[in-house]
Design a protein around this motif. Structure first.
Motif, short mmCIF file in Angstrom:
data_model
loop_
_atom_site.label_atom_id
_atom_site.label_comp_id
_atom_site.label_asym_id
_atom_site.label_seq_id
_atom_site.Cartn_x
_atom_site.Cartn_y
_atom_site.Cartn_z
N GLU A 25 -5.01 20.70 38.22
CA GLU A 25 -4.76 19.53 39.08
C GLU A 25 -5.11 19.82 40.54
O GLU A 25 -4.90 18.98 41.41
N ALA A 26 -5.59 21.03 40.82
CA ALA A 26 -6.03 21.34 42.19
C ALA A 26 -7.15 20.37 42.57
O ALA A 26 -7.82 19.81 41.70
N ARG A 27 -7.35 20.18 43.86
CA ARG A 27 -8.44 19.30 44.29
C ARG A 27 -9.78 20.03 44.14
O ARG A 27 -9.82 21.27 44.20
N LEU A 28 -10.82 19.26 43.95
CA LEU A 28 -12.16 19.81 43.76
C LEU A 28 -13.14 19.07 44.66
O LEU A 28 -13.25 17.85 44.59
N MET A 29 -13.82 19.82 45.50
CA MET A 29 -14.91 19.26 46.30
C MET A 29 -16.22 19.58 45.57
O MET A 29 -16.47 20.73 45.25
N VAL A 30 -17.02 18.53 45.31
CA VAL A 30 -18.27 18.72 44.57
C VAL A 30 -19.43 18.57 45.55
O VAL A 30 -19.61 17.52 46.17
N LEU A 31 -20.22 19.65 45.68
CA LEU A 31 -21.38 19.65 46.57
C LEU A 31 -22.66 19.59 45.75
O LEU A 31 -22.85 20.43 44.87
N ASN A 32 -23.48 18.60 46.01
CA ASN A 32 -24.78 18.52 45.36
C ASN A 32 -25.84 18.95 46.36
O ASN A 32 -26.10 18.25 47.35
N ARG A 33 -26.45 20.11 46.11
CA ARG A 33 -27.39 20.68 47.09
C ARG A 33 -28.65 19.83 47.22
O ARG A 33 -29.18 19.68 48.32
N LYS A 34 -29.11 19.29 46.10
CA LYS A 34 -30.35 18.52 46.13
C LYS A 34 -30.17 17.20 46.89
O LYS A 34 -30.96 16.84 47.75
N GLU A 35 -29.08 16.50 46.56
CA GLU A 35 -28.82 15.20 47.20
C GLU A 35 -28.09 15.32 48.53
O GLU A 35 -27.96 14.35 49.26
N GLN A 36 -27.55 16.54 48.80
CA GLN A 36 -26.76 16.78 50.03
C GLN A 36 -25.56 15.83 50.10
O GLN A 36 -25.24 15.26 51.15
N THR A 37 -24.90 15.64 48.94
CA THR A 37 -23.73 14.75 48.89
C THR A 37 -22.46 15.56 48.65
O THR A 37 -22.50 16.66 48.09
N LEU A 313 -17.48 33.84 52.19
CA LEU A 313 -18.04 32.66 52.85
C LEU A 313 -19.55 32.83 53.05
O LEU A 313 -20.33 31.89 52.90
N MET A 314 -19.95 34.04 53.37
CA MET A 314 -21.39 34.32 53.57
C MET A 314 -22.17 34.09 52.28
O MET A 314 -23.26 33.52 52.29
N MET A 315 -21.60 34.53 51.15
CA MET A 315 -22.29 34.34 49.89
C MET A 315 -22.44 32.86 49.54
O MET A 315 -23.52 32.40 49.17
N VAL A 316 -21.34 32.08 49.66
CA VAL A 316 -21.44 30.67 49.28
C VAL A 316 -22.34 29.91 50.26
O VAL A 316 -23.02 28.96 49.86
N SER A 317 -22.40 30.36 51.49
CA SER A 317 -23.33 29.75 52.47
C SER A 317 -24.77 30.03 52.08
O SER A 317 -25.64 29.17 52.23
N ALA A 318 -25.03 31.23 51.56
CA ALA A 318 -26.38 31.56 51.09
C ALA A 318 -26.75 30.67 49.91
O ALA A 318 -27.90 30.26 49.76
N PHE A 319 -25.76 30.35 49.07
CA PHE A 319 -26.03 29.56 47.86
C PHE A 319 -26.18 28.07 48.17
O PHE A 319 -27.08 27.40 47.65
N ALA A 320 -25.30 27.55 49.01
CA ALA A 320 -25.30 26.10 49.27
C ALA A 320 -26.23 25.71 50.41
O ALA A 320 -26.63 24.55 50.51
N GLY A 321 -26.56 26.68 51.26
CA GLY A 321 -27.28 26.38 52.51
C GLY A 321 -26.26 26.38 53.63
O GLY A 321 -25.20 25.74 53.52
#
Length: 349
Positions: A25-37, A313-321
């Protein structure tokens, strides 16, 4: 990319001291890299983003109760001992951190338990807080390990200021934890409930398990502005032949390969062959991933919200942009997402 690119202001009230009542039930933020949404969901909604034969890669490491409290001989001073890694089972040698370190010198003895049934002698200094201890225990090796478990506490991160509660032993463990050896939980996996795993399985999602025994090095602060000069501590990791077959097939079939957590991403990227497939692996990795970086195996990932200036944070920044991740974190603060170990989650597609 410099260290200062990864700093941000985090309000203290967003640090999660407790997990969600129900894991999924934790909150989930969904990032779409292609659509940038950016979308806002619940963790259990993650099932909607996967199709049959997509693969989720889980880290099956198990946290052991690594934090002990002992008393120094003669003075009786209370000393915290954090078990890092076992160096030699026969001689019961361990790498540890001690606090307060200034009081602990080579030759000192520490006594554990009300009956002082476990004793340790300091035999070496390794770092400013690091020591090598030899445990002295009259009993079999399995009895010694049981004694450590009995005296040890769940090693919650230092930022959680409350006392450890009995429930933390179960809360701070993924439901698929099997291989004991971590001193910190692979936190992205804490959001999976048995019910959610079953639903994913019924939908036809495949699972592959890898092992990376999370050490404290994962959370060590980066102290150099030039990231290429930062050295990661080594952590023990394993990838089986079975796991490579499941993951490589999904890659060939152009399915999603989702790394559940930064620990999974690190072990996958530590075992890439020259043709960008995954190899079996057994050993130690000190892989440090920061932007820019081309990922070879996983094409999506699940992660928590991490500390400013952290390697995670550095790793996820590399992955998401980097810019997209910055925007996502600004949104997370604005929308009051909960950060760190017991916080909310992010799915990056």
């Amino acid at each position: 990319m410099k260290l200062s690119n990864f700093n941000f202001e985090l309000p203290k009230e967003l640090l999660a001291e407790y997990p969600s009542e129900n894991r999924d039930e934790a909150r989930l933020m969904v990032l779409n890299r292609k659509e940038q949404t950016i979308e806002h969901k619940k963790f259990k909604d993650i099932i909607d983003y996967f199709e049959p034969e997509d693969v989720m890669v889980l880290n099956n490491t198990k946290v052991f109760p690594a934090r002990l409290y002992g008393n120094k001989e003669k003075t009786g001073a209370r000393i915290e001992v954090f078990l890092l890694r076992e160096l030699n089972p026969e001689t019961k040698l361990w790498d540890v951190l001690v606090d307060p370190a200034r009081k602990i010198r080579i030759g000192n003895k520490l006594y554990f338990g009300e009956d002082e049934s476990l004793v340790a002698e300091v035999i070496d200094n390794t770092t400013s807080r690091g020591r090598t201890l030899r445990f002295l225990y009259d009993g079999s090796y399995s009895d010694f390990r049981m004694k450590l478990k009995e005296l040890g506490q769940t090693p919650l991160p230092k930022y959680i200021k409350r006392e450890v509660e009995p429930e933390d032993e179960e809360r701070y463990q993924t439901i698929y934890a099997k291989k004991e050896g971590a001193v910190a939980a692979p936190t992205a996996g804490l959001h999976f409930s048995k019910h959610l795993l079953k639903r994913l399985e019924i939908k036809g999602i495949d699972f592959a398990e890898v092992t990376l025994h999370v050490g404290l090095g994962t959370f060590s602060p980066v102290e150099v502005e030039d990231l290429s000069k930062h050295k990661m501590d080594s952590e023990e990791a394993y990838i089986t032949k079975d796991a490579t077959e499941v993951i490589n097939k999904a890659k060939v079939d152009k399915r999603k390969v989702c790394a559940v957590g930064t620990t999974v991403m690190r072990v996958l990227e530590s075992a890439v062959s020259s043709d960008q497939t995954l190899n079996e692996f057994g050993g130690w990795t000190n892989k440090f991933i920061f932007p820019p970086y081309d990922f070879n195996i996983a094409n999506c990932m699940i992660t928590n919200f991490h500390t400013p200036k952290s390697t995670l944070l550095m790793m996820v920044s590399a992955f998401a942009g980097h810019d997209f991740m910055k925007k996502a974190y600004e949104e997370a603060v604005k929308e009051k997402y909960r950060f760190y170990t017991y916080g909310d989650a992010m799915l990056i597609l």
